[in-house]
Motif scaffolding. Structure first.
Motif, short mmCIF file in Angstrom:
data_model
loop_
_atom_site.label_atom_id
_atom_site.label_comp_id
_atom_site.label_asym_id
_atom_site.label_seq_id
_atom_site.Cartn_x
_atom_site.Cartn_y
_atom_site.Cartn_z
N LYS A 56 0.92 -1.21 0.01
CA LYS A 56 0.11 0.17 0.05
C LYS A 56 0.76 1.29 -0.12
N ASN A 57 1.85 1.14 0.79
CA ASN A 57 2.61 2.55 0.86
C ASN A 57 3.57 2.71 -0.32
N TYR A 58 4.03 1.70 -0.98
CA TYR A 58 4.66 1.76 -2.35
C TYR A 58 3.81 2.13 -3.39
N LEU A 59 2.50 1.74 -3.58
CA LEU A 59 1.62 2.12 -4.40
C LEU A 59 1.46 3.79 -4.40
N TRP A 60 1.23 4.13 -3.02
CA TRP A 60 1.07 5.58 -2.74
C TRP A 60 2.32 6.47 -3.10
N GLY A 61 3.60 5.89 -2.71
CA GLY A 61 4.89 6.44 -2.99
C GLY A 61 4.93 6.84 -4.72
N MET A 62 4.52 5.80 -5.28
CA MET A 62 4.71 5.66 -6.95
C MET A 62 3.83 6.98 -7.21
N ARG A 63 2.55 6.90 -6.93
CA ARG A 63 1.51 7.89 -7.35
C ARG A 63 1.94 9.31 -6.79
N SER A 64 2.65 9.42 -5.85
CA SER A 64 3.14 10.68 -5.35
C SER A 64 4.26 10.99 -6.02
N TRP A 65 5.30 9.96 -6.51
CA TRP A 65 6.10 10.74 -7.20
C TRP A 65 5.85 10.96 -8.73
N GLN A 66 4.80 10.48 -9.03
CA GLN A 66 4.13 10.85 -10.52
C GLN A 66 3.75 12.30 -10.39
N LYS A 67 3.20 12.74 -9.10
CA LYS A 67 2.68 13.96 -9.14
C LYS A 67 3.80 15.03 -9.19
N LEU A 68 4.83 14.51 -8.53
CA LEU A 68 5.79 15.55 -8.48
C LEU A 68 6.57 15.61 -9.87
N GLN A 69 6.35 14.95 -10.68
CA GLN A 69 6.77 15.08 -12.18
C GLN A 69 5.71 15.78 -12.84
N HIS A 70 4.75 16.71 -12.18
CA HIS A 70 3.85 17.43 -12.82
C HIS A 70 2.78 16.71 -13.50
N GLN A 71 2.59 15.22 -13.30
CA GLN A 71 1.34 14.76 -13.83
C GLN A 71 0.42 14.49 -12.83
N ALA A 72 -0.79 14.01 -13.47
CA ALA A 72 -2.02 13.91 -12.33
C ALA A 72 -1.75 12.52 -11.86
N ASP A 73 -2.45 12.54 -10.54
CA ASP A 73 -2.25 11.19 -9.91
C ASP A 73 -2.87 10.10 -11.05
N PRO A 74 -2.19 9.06 -11.37
CA PRO A 74 -2.43 8.02 -12.48
C PRO A 74 -3.63 7.15 -11.98
N ALA A 75 -3.91 7.03 -10.48
CA ALA A 75 -5.01 6.42 -10.15
C ALA A 75 -6.60 7.06 -10.32
N TYR A 76 -6.51 8.47 -10.67
CA TYR A 76 -7.57 9.22 -10.49
C TYR A 76 -8.45 8.68 -12.07
N GLY A 77 -9.58 8.71 -11.79
CA GLY A 77 -10.25 8.14 -13.16
C GLY A 77 -10.37 6.77 -13.35
N ILE A 78 -9.44 6.02 -12.68
CA ILE A 78 -9.50 4.42 -12.99
C ILE A 78 -10.56 3.91 -12.37
N MET A 79 -11.55 3.22 -13.04
CA MET A 79 -12.82 2.71 -12.60
C MET A 79 -12.55 1.37 -11.60
N GLU A 80 -13.24 1.40 -10.71
CA GLU A 80 -12.96 0.02 -9.65
C GLU A 80 -11.43 0.09 -9.13
N TRP A 81 -10.73 1.13 -8.97
CA TRP A 81 -9.60 1.04 -8.56
C TRP A 81 -9.42 0.69 -6.84
N GLU A 82 -10.58 1.56 -6.16
CA GLU A 82 -10.54 1.04 -4.98
C GLU A 82 -10.95 -0.51 -4.52
N GLU A 83 -11.66 -1.07 -5.55
CA GLU A 83 -11.94 -2.52 -5.36
C GLU A 83 -10.89 -3.33 -5.63
N TYR A 84 -10.08 -2.91 -6.67
CA TYR A 84 -8.89 -3.59 -6.85
C TYR A 84 -7.81 -3.70 -5.63
N LEU A 85 -7.62 -2.62 -4.99
CA LEU A 85 -6.86 -2.29 -3.72
C LEU A 85 -7.33 -3.31 -2.69
#
Length: 295
Positions: A56-85
């Motif tokens: 869970k921490n690594y998934l969060w860390g990767m998403r945070s790193w993507q945002k530091l690269q001036h990109q949107a959080d890659p999990a936003y808009g993915i259908m059923e992402w929370e169910e996958y988690l």
């Protein structure tokens, strides 16, 4: 948090270079972002021994790193992402295991094995007793490294002025001042205000015993005949130039367990002293768990 981001970045880069063969930066609205992240999550679950808490921490860390690269959080808009988690958590959840405690019997054996003419042994004895009697975490006395991200920090780690014998309500005690702690990383609790007396814990002596903090304190002071600066780290490495790190403290702990005829794999780490002190207080004090909680 940044440590988690850095570790997640390294794992994500390795995965992209060996499995996905793609740019590790996930561009905003990349239509394949969901499959990339799910494949990485599955890999963390299937190809490693990591439990859900780390995944869970690594998934969060990767998403945070993507945002530091001036990109949107890659999990936003993915259908059923929370169910996958949720499903990933079910597959990788593990029962939590408490820290193995350092028993009072093992502690006694280690203290009896300490050589009073050895700086390392004497310092270890005082170090482990303070952890045991104050329930302190090891991050209070010890930095993680000598240089780099986690060196000695006077706002957290114990200095010479933070450990001293004093008179408290008519009794001579060893006072230990706590500064930044895990529960209060910003030092916001009133008792820790440096403008006041400070957040002190007090350890009584156990005379004529290996558990005597006064004995080990006085022996340790004898290794500094010229005195010490109040701002110096209290616990020092064997060279008495650099501060004692956790790795050094743990090495001394293991060495003395072996010297005492104990198996280090079956005894608690330095952190286990805190657990052992809490356990003995809960079991033997008349007020039991209430006193341990208050302490």
């Amino acid at each position: 948090s940044l440590d988690t981001v850095d570790t997640a970045k390294k794992k994500w880069f390795a995965f992209c270079s060996t499995v996905l063969f793609c740019n590790p930066i996930i561009l905003t609205d990349d239509p394949e972002r969901g499959s990339k992240m799910a494949r990485w999550g599955n890999s963390l679950a299937d190809d490693t021994e990591l439990a859900w808490g780390s995944i869970k921490n690594y998934l969060w860390g990767m998403r945070s790193w993507q945002k530091l690269q001036h990109q949107a959080d890659p999990a936003y808009g993915i259908m059923e992402w929370e169910e996958y988690l949720d499903s990933l958590e079910v597959l990788t959840a593990t029962a939590g295991e408490p820290r193995r405690r350092l028993t009072v019997e093992a502690l006694k054996d280690c203290l009896e094995a300490c050589d009073p003419t050895s700086f390392a042994d004497v310092q270890y004895a005082l170090f482990i007793l303070i952890l045991y009697f104050t329930f302190s975490r090891t991050e209070c006395p010890c930095p993680k490294t000598w240089t780099g991200k986690h060196p000695f920090d006077p706002e957290q780690h114990w200095q010479v002025k933070d450990i001293q014998i004093m008179n408290r309500d008519g009794a001579m005690v060893l006072g230990v001042r706590f500064k930044r702690i895990k529960q209060d990383p910003r030092i916001e609790r009133p008792e820790a205000d440096p403008r006041g007396e400070g957040d002190w814990a007090y350890v009584g002596d156990v005379p004529d015993s290996v558990f005597s903090v006064f004995r080990w304190y006085k022996l340790l002071v004898s290794f500094y005949p010229e005195g010490r600066d109040a701002a110096e780290p209290f616990f020092m490495a064997k060279d008495r130039v650099r501060p004692l790190t956790y790795a050094c403290a743990q090495a001394d702990h293991k060495r003395l367990l072996i010297k005492a005829g104990r198996d280090p794999a079956k005894e608690g780490t330095c952190h286990g002293a805190r657990v052992g002190g809490n356990h003995e207080t809960s079991r033997n004090h008349p007020l039991g768990p209430e006193m341990a909680q208050a302490h």
